[in-house]
Design an enzyme around this catalytic site. Sequence first.
Site, short mmCIF file in Angstrom:
data_model
loop_
_atom_site.label_atom_id
_atom_site.label_comp_id
_atom_site.label_asym_id
_atom_site.label_seq_id
_atom_site.Cartn_x
_atom_site.Cartn_y
_atom_site.Cartn_z
N HIS A 1 -9.39 -0.22 3.53
CA HIS A 1 -10.08 0.04 4.80
C HIS A 1 -11.34 -0.81 4.96
O HIS A 1 -12.36 -0.35 5.48
CB HIS A 1 -10.43 1.53 4.91
CG HIS A 1 -9.27 2.44 4.65
ND1 HIS A 1 -8.20 2.58 5.52
CD2 HIS A 1 -8.98 3.23 3.58
CE1 HIS A 1 -7.33 3.43 5.01
NE2 HIS A 1 -7.77 3.84 3.84
N ASP B 1 0.85 -1.19 0.00
CA ASP B 1 0.00 0.00 0.00
C ASP B 1 0.88 1.24 0.00
O ASP B 1 2.06 1.18 0.36
CB ASP B 1 -0.92 0.01 1.22
CG ASP B 1 -2.13 0.92 1.04
OD1 ASP B 1 -2.39 1.34 -0.11
OD2 ASP B 1 -2.81 1.22 2.04
N GLY B 2 0.31 2.35 -0.42
CA GLY B 2 1.01 3.63 -0.42
C GLY B 2 0.16 4.70 0.23
O GLY B 2 -1.06 4.57 0.32
N ASP C 1 -1.16 -0.26 5.10
CA ASP C 1 -1.60 1.14 5.16
C ASP C 1 -1.01 1.83 6.39
O ASP C 1 -0.54 2.97 6.30
CB ASP C 1 -3.13 1.19 5.20
CG ASP C 1 -3.66 2.61 5.37
OD1 ASP C 1 -3.53 3.40 4.42
OD2 ASP C 1 -4.18 2.93 6.45
N GLU D 1 2.23 3.86 -4.25
CA GLU D 1 1.60 2.57 -4.54
C GLU D 1 2.50 1.75 -5.47
O GLU D 1 2.71 0.54 -5.26
CB GLU D 1 0.24 2.78 -5.21
CG GLU D 1 -0.80 3.48 -4.35
CD GLU D 1 -1.51 2.55 -3.38
OE1 GLU D 1 -1.10 1.37 -3.27
OE2 GLU D 1 -2.47 3.00 -2.74
N ASP E 1 -4.94 -2.29 -2.84
CA ASP E 1 -6.20 -1.57 -3.03
C ASP E 1 -6.10 -0.55 -4.16
O ASP E 1 -7.01 0.25 -4.37
CB ASP E 1 -6.65 -0.89 -1.73
CG ASP E 1 -5.65 0.12 -1.21
OD1 ASP E 1 -4.75 0.54 -1.96
OD2 ASP E 1 -5.75 0.50 -0.02
#
Length: 275
Positions: free
Chosen positions: A131, A14-15, A141, A53, A78
Site C-alpha cells: 500500500h 500478493d495475497g 492486492d 501469499e 510485500d
Amino acid sequence: MAAETVRVVAAACDGACSGNPGPGGWGALLRFSDGSVREMGGADRATTNNRMELTAALALLEALADLPHQEGMAIRTDSRYLIDGLDKWMAGWKRKGWRTAAGNPVLNRDLWEALDRARLPGVRLAHVRGHSGDPDNDRCDAIAVAFSKGRTPPLAEGEQVQNLTISATVPAVQAKAQAGAGDVAAPDPLVDPAPPGLQQLLSRLELADRLAAGGYGLSLVELAQLVEMPLSTLQRRQQAWQWRDWQVLPLADGRWRLQRGAAGSQQRDVTVGES
C-alpha cells in the site's frame, strides 16, 4: 531480421484473506518486454493470508518455468514471510526435518516444498512495502481482495501472448451465474467504483508524481513498467521525451528521471504503438 523474443521482464504477487483464517484470494501479474501484461488470480474458501501469499508466488514460478524471462528479474512482493522463508529459513527447516528452531512443525509445509521445487535460477524475490503506491503491488492486492470476497475481477490478457497458457495452482472462483429470465438481480455492493484500468492508471500517475518529486533515477525496466511501453522501444531512446505531464530525462549513468511539467500539457510522445 529475426523478430525479438518476447520475454517476461517483471512480476508481482500478493495475497489476501477475509478473517485470517477465512476466505482468501491471491493475485499476480507478469510484465512482458513488448509492454503487454498477463494477470492471474484465484481463491480458497478456507485459508490464511500467508497461504495466499505463498500460492501467488508459486503460481508465478510455475508460469515462468514455461516462459522466456529476463535473467536476474525480480518477483515483487510485500510478504516478508515469503521472502524470509525461501531465502533465510528454508535450509534450516530442511536440516531439522521441517521443524522450526523451537521444534514445532513448519506451517504450510506443502506450499514451502512446492516453492522449493519451483525455484528458478536467476529469478529473485524483491520486497516492496504494501500500500505504498507501487502500481503492480496495488493491482495484485486488488485482484487478491476481490477473489477473497467471492468476486471474479477482470484480468488483463496481454495481446502479444494470447497463445501462452498460464495456469493457476488454486482454481479461480467462478463468476456468479446469470440471473434467470424472471429474476431481478440485486446490485452487487462490492463492485469497485471505477474500472480496474482507471484505478491502475491513477496509481501509475500518482507514482510518477512521487518519483519526479523525489528526483529518483529509473532503470529501463522500471521505466517500462511505469509508462507501459515495450522495453525494446525505450532502448532506442537517447534524448529527453514527453510522457503525459512529465519530461523523461536521460541521466549519465543510463537511467532516466521524470520531471513534472505543467498539468494538462498538450505535449506528449507520439510514437506509434505507445501509450
